[in-house]
Design a protein around this motif. Structure first.
Motif, PDB file in Angstrom:
ATOM      1  N   ASN A   1      -1.110   9.515 -10.315  1.00 47.95           N
ATOM      2  CA  ASN A   1      -2.299   9.370  -9.322  1.00 47.95           C
ATOM      3  C   ASN A   1      -2.089   9.919  -7.849  1.00 47.95           C
ATOM      4  O   ASN A   1      -2.912  10.305  -7.084  1.00 47.95           O
ATOM      5  N   MET A   2      -0.577   9.535  -7.412  1.00 49.18           N
ATOM      6  CA  MET A   2      -0.522   9.933  -6.107  1.00 49.18           C
ATOM      7  C   MET A   2      -0.031  11.588  -5.749  1.00 49.18           C
ATOM      8  O   MET A   2       0.074  11.791  -4.609  1.00 49.18           O
TER       9      MET A   2
ATOM     10  N   VAL B   1       7.283   8.991   0.205  1.00 49.58           N
ATOM     11  CA  VAL B   1       6.095   7.993   0.135  1.00 49.58           C
ATOM     12  C   VAL B   1       6.267   6.894   1.098  1.00 49.58           C
ATOM     13  O   VAL B   1       7.379   6.497   1.323  1.00 49.58           O
TER      14      VAL B   1
ATOM     15  N   GLU C   1       0.619  -1.211   0.101  1.00 43.99           N
ATOM     16  CA  GLU C   1      -0.017  -0.020   0.036  1.00 43.99           C
ATOM     17  C   GLU C   1       0.905   1.205   0.099  1.00 43.99           C
ATOM     18  O   GLU C   1       1.518   1.618   0.884  1.00 43.99           O
ATOM     19  N   LEU C   2       0.768   1.950  -1.103  1.00 48.65           N
ATOM     20  CA  LEU C   2       1.385   3.496  -1.064  1.00 48.65           C
ATOM     21  C   LEU C   2       0.652   4.333  -0.777  1.00 48.65           C
ATOM     22  O   LEU C   2      -0.648   4.574  -1.281  1.00 48.65           O
ATOM     23  N   SER C   3       1.024   5.323   0.197  1.00 47.36           N
ATOM     24  CA  SER C   3       0.289   6.584   0.569  1.00 47.36           C
ATOM     25  C   SER C   3       1.048   7.749   0.579  1.00 47.36           C
ATOM     26  O   SER C   3       2.232   7.780   0.780  1.00 47.36           O
ATOM     27  N   ASN C   4       0.411   8.997   0.170  1.00 45.73           N
ATOM     28  CA  ASN C   4       1.018  10.194   0.175  1.00 45.73           C
ATOM     29  C   ASN C   4       0.364  11.065   1.218  1.00 45.73           C
ATOM     30  O   ASN C   4      -0.944  11.514   0.978  1.00 45.73           O
TER      31      ASN C   4
ATOM     32  N   ARG D   1      -3.520  10.476  -0.584  1.00 45.79           N
ATOM     33  CA  ARG D   1      -3.650   9.590  -1.655  1.00 45.79           C
ATOM     34  C   ARG D   1      -3.268   8.151  -1.265  1.00 45.79           C
ATOM     35  O   ARG D   1      -2.229   8.326  -0.711  1.00 45.79           O
ATOM     36  N   VAL D   2      -3.988   7.165  -1.810  1.00 49.17           N
ATOM     37  CA  VAL D   2      -3.611   5.858  -1.239  1.00 49.17           C
ATOM     38  C   VAL D   2      -3.914   4.869  -2.508  1.00 49.17           C
ATOM     39  O   VAL D   2      -4.814   5.108  -3.437  1.00 49.17           O
ATOM     40  N   THR D   3      -2.859   4.159  -2.934  1.00 47.38           N
ATOM     41  CA  THR D   3      -3.119   3.247  -3.937  1.00 47.38           C
ATOM     42  C   THR D   3      -2.335   1.944  -3.607  1.00 47.38           C
ATOM     43  O   THR D   3      -1.722   1.845  -2.547  1.00 47.38           O
TER      44      THR D   3
ATOM     45  N   LEU E   1       2.463  13.042  -6.718  1.00 46.34           N
ATOM     46  CA  LEU E   1       4.014  12.927  -6.343  1.00 46.34           C
ATOM     47  C   LEU E   1       4.754  13.409  -7.292  1.00 46.34           C
ATOM     48  O   LEU E   1       4.594  13.153  -8.433  1.00 46.34           O
TER      49      LEU E   1
ATOM     50  N   ASP F   1      -8.402   4.772  -8.899  1.00 50.16           N
ATOM     51  CA  ASP F   1      -7.017   5.071  -9.579  1.00 50.16           C
ATOM     52  C   ASP F   1      -7.355   5.208 -11.095  1.00 50.16           C
ATOM     53  O   ASP F   1      -8.599   4.913 -11.688  1.00 50.16           O
TER      54      ASP F   1
END
Length: 317
Positions: free
Chosen positions: A92-93, A101, A59-62, A67-69, A95, A147
């Motif tokens: 999408n994030m 991240v 799980e990647l989050s900013n 934002r989460v993907t 970034l 997404d």
């Protein structure tokens, strides 16, 4: 003990922060066709120590953008403290190059339903978009609702939104049968229906004005005027023409017997023109027999038609 403080205890989750950069920095363009990232070797050692199940999903989050993907991992060859992401995932994030991240291991259920929405209807103009999409999704490990994934085909990039996923908002699509549905493209416009012209209802006052001339127009009735005589005198009665003539009244009916109809000075059942016709001779028994047998009586010379033998009349009285 220092080892446990550095890498955490067994059974705990993997959580780490890295600086992110696009895949173009390490000359791996094929990374843009999927959702896998490249992590440093130290991350592999820690994941192995924690016995993280395969396939490894993260799980990647900013936190700054909220934002989460979700993604998978391709290799562990990045420099320490860095990770490399597909550029469309960084978009999408929200970034930028060098942003921080957070990466956390995740366990996702297998997807059963995915609803996608292309940005442009050009994607539907591909000869076989279903095959192109299936080929592209083989490079993906998971899908997250909200997404926007990128599909590259024929030197062109197509962006597709993930509208819905079941049974959860993030699902794994590795070795699973997933039903895919398409929503209309974002730039799709329904064909306009031809406008149906509705007749404008006129005010009641105008309808009455239009109907008034039609009501006042008199209808033609023939032979309704007064009668006139040829000599200029007033007509005594208009019913004289309707009265039956004396000659027609004098004709015997077919139902009458021969004895009653033969009282007139003419033959039975015959109309003779002229006033000089004498009385008919009495029929002989033989002639009577012939009449009963429906044979015509013998005509005498006096019963022949004579022209211009009647009375003359003048128009003046």
């Amino acid at each position: 003990m220092a080892f446990e403080q550095s890498y955490g205890r067994r059974g705990s989750s993997f959580t780490q922060s890295y600086r992110c950069y696009p895949a173009s920095f390490i000359e791996k363009p094929h990374l843009e066709k999927g959702d896998k990232i490249i992590m440093p070797p130290s991350a592999l050692d820690r994941l192995a120590f924690l016995h993280i199940e395969y396939p490894m999903l993260f799980e990647l989050s900013n936190p700054s953008a909220g934002r989460v993907t979700h993604c998978g991992v391709l290799e562990f060859v990045a420099d320490e403290g860095l990770i490399y992401l597909p550029y469309w995932m960084m978009e999408n994030m929200l970034l930028q190059e060098g942003d921080i991240v957070q990466v956390k291991n995740a366990s996702l259920s297998k997807g059963t339903f995915v609803k996608l929405q292309p940005h442009t209807k050009d994607f539907l103009d591909i000869s076989n978009p279903k095959v192109v999409l299936e080929t592209t999704l083989r490079s993906f490990s998971c899908l997250t609702t909200g997404d926007t994934i990128m599909v590259a085909y024929n030197n062109k990039k197509f962006y597709i939104d993930v509208v819905e996923t079941k049974p959860s908002s993030a699902v794994s699509i590795i070795e699973t049968d997933c039903e895919v549905d398409f929503a209309p493209p974002l730039d799709y416009k329904e064909p306009e229906k031809p406008a149906v012209s509705t007749p404008v209802k006129k005010p009641r006052a105008e309808e009455e004005v239009e109907d008034e001339p039609a009501k006042k127009t008199p209808k033609f009735s023939p032979f309704t005027g007064p009668g006139r005589r040829l000599d200029g005198k007033p007509s005594t009665s208009t019913d004289e023409a309707d009265k039956p003539s004396s000659s027609a009244a004098a004709q015997p009916h077919e139902s009458e017997t021969p004895s009653s109809s033969c009282k007139a000075p003419r033959y039975c059942g015959k109309l003779v023109f002229g006033s000089n016709a004498g009385p008919a001779p009495k029929p002989t028994p033989k002639a009577t027999k012939e009449v009963r047998s429906e044979e015509p009586p013998v005509k005498s010379e006096e019963s022949k038609f004579k022209a211009f033998t009647g009375k003359k009349y003048s128009l003046k009285s």
